[in-house]
Design a protein around this motif. Structure first.
Motif: not given
Length: 105
Positions: A95-105, A81-93
């Protein structure tokens, strides 16, 4: 190896092993593994279908330098759907994945 298990190429198809090997490659920064995980989450190959996780793995792949076209990219964006609605959530996910060294993906 992950794709071999996932597709049963020369070896018995095993979704659990496929995911294990794809994640192992992904945690080592392998951008092709990131794209393959995205594809898996998009189609539900060795993972359940999950469009947000599919997009997250694409963000990680492109952030890691992947430059090729992704066959499911356009369909994924339409499904989300609309990028404006999903983009922030995807970016947050991502960032969390990378910062957790791929543990929380």
């Amino acid at each position: 190896i992950g794709l071999m298990y996932g597709e049963g190429r020369g070896i018995k198809r095993d979704a659990r092993e496929a995911l294990r090997w794809l994640m192992k490659a992904a945690t080592q920064g392998n951008v092709k593994a990131h794209v393959n995980l995205s594809t898996s989450y998009f189609h539900g190959y060795v993972t359940p279908k999950d469009y947000l996780r599919s997009a997250m793995w694409l963000v990680i792949a492109f952030g890691g330098g992947y430059k090729d076209d992704v066959s499911h990219g356009r369909a994924l964006m339409q499904a989300l759907g609309p990028e404006s609605e999903t983009r922030p959530k995807i970016e947050e996910m991502a960032a969390t994945c990378i910062s957790s060294k791929y543990v929380r993906c």
